[in-house]
Design an enzyme around this catalytic site. Structure first.
Site, PDB file in Angstrom:
ATOM      1  N   VAL A  69       0.437  17.873   6.815  1.00 43.80           N
ATOM      2  CA  VAL A  69      -0.425  17.858   5.642  1.00 43.80           C
ATOM      3  C   VAL A  69      -0.107  16.825   4.719  1.00 43.80           C
ATOM      4  CG1 VAL A  69      -1.303  19.219   3.774  1.00 43.80           C
ATOM      5  CG2 VAL A  69      -0.837  20.215   5.731  1.00 43.80           C
ATOM      6  N   ALA A 114       3.730  14.734   1.539  1.00 40.10           N
ATOM      7  CA  ALA A 114       3.066  15.276   2.725  1.00 40.10           C
ATOM      8  C   ALA A 114       4.207  16.007   3.064  1.00 40.10           C
ATOM      9  CB  ALA A 114       3.004  14.075   3.849  1.00 40.10           C
ATOM     10  N   LYS A 115       3.936  17.153   4.214  1.00 39.93           N
ATOM     11  CA  LYS A 115       4.885  17.795   5.105  1.00 39.93           C
ATOM     12  C   LYS A 115       4.262  18.155   6.286  1.00 39.93           C
ATOM     13  CE  LYS A 115       9.094  19.437   3.696  1.00 39.93           C
ATOM     14  NZ  LYS A 115       9.995  18.971   2.609  1.00 39.93           N
ATOM     15  N   GLY A 116       5.197  18.641   7.074  1.00 43.27           N
ATOM     16  CA  GLY A 116       4.546  19.119   8.350  1.00 43.27           C
ATOM     17  C   GLY A 116       5.911  19.620   9.185  1.00 43.27           C
ATOM     18  N   ASP A 155      14.044  17.865   7.766  1.00 44.91           N
ATOM     19  CA  ASP A 155      14.148  18.971   6.880  1.00 44.91           C
ATOM     20  C   ASP A 155      14.776  20.115   7.771  1.00 44.91           C
ATOM     21  OD1 ASP A 155      12.621  19.924   4.329  1.00 44.91           O
ATOM     22  OD2 ASP A 155      12.013  21.504   5.551  1.00 44.91           O
TER      23      ASP A 155
END
Ligand code: NAD
Length: 430
Positions: A69, A114-116, A155
């Site tokens: 995202v 952003a992250k995913g 992460d």
């Protein structure tokens, strides 16, 4: 100039997304954020969901679901981690992407958020399977990530090795002349694969520095202060390591497997050695006793460092907390209701977007080195990190005092005002 109308209120599920939106709304209300800019920041720019097949060790094929995202890139390329965990879904990725936008803005970096990640339990897969899953996920993301577009990092349950696989896969899909120009497509790489000195400890060091700056501000000596850590991974371990060096005492730890306590102190380095030999788990460490997980947040201590997952401190356990400082190593560990309870009790919270921002600052330094063909020494990286974090910390303290708000509201205000300025100056295309 952007006109002012009122922003729509949306229905939201409980959880991290609800939490980050409430935090955003609170700060936006305090500053009277331009409603049109509020509309832009309330939604994510792009959301990618990929389903991809991977051959398992037994020859069978399994289908995985991965997410990326991209919340906002008005200040620079999207930036944020990849998480491998059963709780990864589109809402979690949205929430974590938004926190990244506020974090990079607060830190004054030329990045967006952003992250995913992938919804899976990595303990169920071999290293060879995890490598194939990572490489196929990278291939599925394709050119939706890139060194000047969207730069992932480690992460929960991903690490430098994961980043090296992503880099190698991404580079391998480029023509030979382009390969070395893509080194900065991910940060948090191993040193030998283009990583930076100090990136491994950057987040935990930042957590430690935030605590140290806060203690200086309050005239508190960290020597002999008792701290507890939830999550003994990259962030939790390094934060504990630096606190122990400062003379503070780690009295309890919780991880995904259980909780341990020893009021006399748990040696950070001995516990690390133990977890390495015990499949990453703290459970069974001889020089501490096991307690029930539900007791953890109620333990007697001065500083509590949540450094695992989101929504860990809730209205159910907030009133039991005895620490006077919560330093948020994790993203979104304290929910909004818990925060109200804690603030009313006089507990201070160093908010995630400040407290764990050492990680993305370290990532920025790695990205700059790759981009410019430079290699910096460890001391240089750590000194630059400290300088940058001190600037952010001081700004948050000043804003908190000036506006008479808690530290999270202050941090959000600084982050949102920087984004607002960018939109007001640039306007909206067309
Ligand atoms: P990690 O995978 O290295 O470690 C995670 C730790 O949390 C492990 O010890 C694990 O056992 C524990 N854990 C998992 N589920 C738990 C549960 N339900 N209860 C208690 N403990 C649990 O991950 P990390 O990189 O250290 O990340 C931890 C947190 O810090 C995450 O919220 C992440 O988003 C945040 N963060 C990480 C970085 C970074 O650079 N790695 C940067 C900023 C923020």
């Amino acid at each position: 100039m952007i006109a002012k109308t009122s922003a729509p209120k949306k229905q939201r599920k409980q959880g991290m997304l609800d939490n980050v939106m409430r935090q955003f709304d609170n700060a936006a209300d305090i500053i009277g954020l331009n409603p049109n800019i509020r509309k832009i920041l309330e939604v994510t720019n792009n959301e990618l969901v990929v389903h991809f097949p991977v051959r398992m060790d037994d020859g069978e094929v399994e289908i995985f679901t991965g997410y990326r995202v991209q919340h906002n890139n008005s200040l620079g390329p999207y930036k944020g981690g990849l998480r491998y965990h059963p709780t990864v879904d589109i809402d979690a990725a949205r929430a974590l992407a938004m926190w990244m936008t506020w974090k990079t803005s607060l830190a004054g970096l030329p990045y967006g958020g952003a992250k995913g990640g992938i919804q899976l339990d990595p303990t169920k897969y071999s290293d060879a399977e995890l490598e194939r899953i990572t490489r196929r996920f990278t291939y599925a993301l394709g050119d939706n990530i890139g060194p000047e577009l969207d730069i992932p990092a480690p992460d929960v349950n991903t690490n430098p090795q994961t980043m090296a696989w992503i880099l190698d896969t991404f580079m391998s899909t480029k023509s030979p002349s382009e390969r070395s120009t893509n080194m900065h497509v991910v940060t948090g790489k191993p040193i030998g694969a283009g990583g930076s000195q100090g990136r491994d400890r950057a987040t935990g060091y930042g957590v430690f520095l935030s605590i140290k700056f806060w203690a200086e501000h309050k005239n508190i000596d960290l020597k002999d202060k008792k701290f507890t850590v939830q999550g003994f991974g990259n962030v939790g371990y390094w934060a504990a390591h630096f606190l122990e060096q400062e003379g503070a005492i780690m009295t309890a730890v919780q991880d995904a497997y259980g909780s341990i306590v020893n009021e006399e102190g748990i040696s950070v380095e001995n516990l690390l050695e133990y977890t390495k030999a015990n499949k990453g788990s703290i459970v069974g460490f001889a020089k501490a006793r096991s307690i029930d997980n539900s007791e953890f947040f109620g333990l007697d201590c001065d500083i509590c460092i949540p450094a695992a997952l989101g929504n860990q401190i809730t209205e159910k356990n907030a009133s039991k907390i005895k620490a006077y400082l919560i330093a948020e190593g994790a993203n979104g560990p304290t929910d909004v209701k818990a925060e109200q309870i804690l603030l009313e009790k006089g507990v201070e919270i160093i908010p995630d977007i400040l407290c764990n921002s050492g990680g993305v600052i370290g990532s920025y330094f790695e990205w700059l080195q790759n981009r410019n063909g430079e290699i910096w020494q460890l001391e240089e990286v750590m000194a630059k990190l400290e300088k940058k974090l001190r600037e952010s910390f001081n700004k948050v303290m000043e804003t908190s005092k000036k506006r008479n708000v808690d530290l999270r509201s202050a941090a959000f205000i600084i982050a949102i005002e920087r984004l607002e300025e960018a939109y007001v100056q640039r306007g909206i295309f067309p």
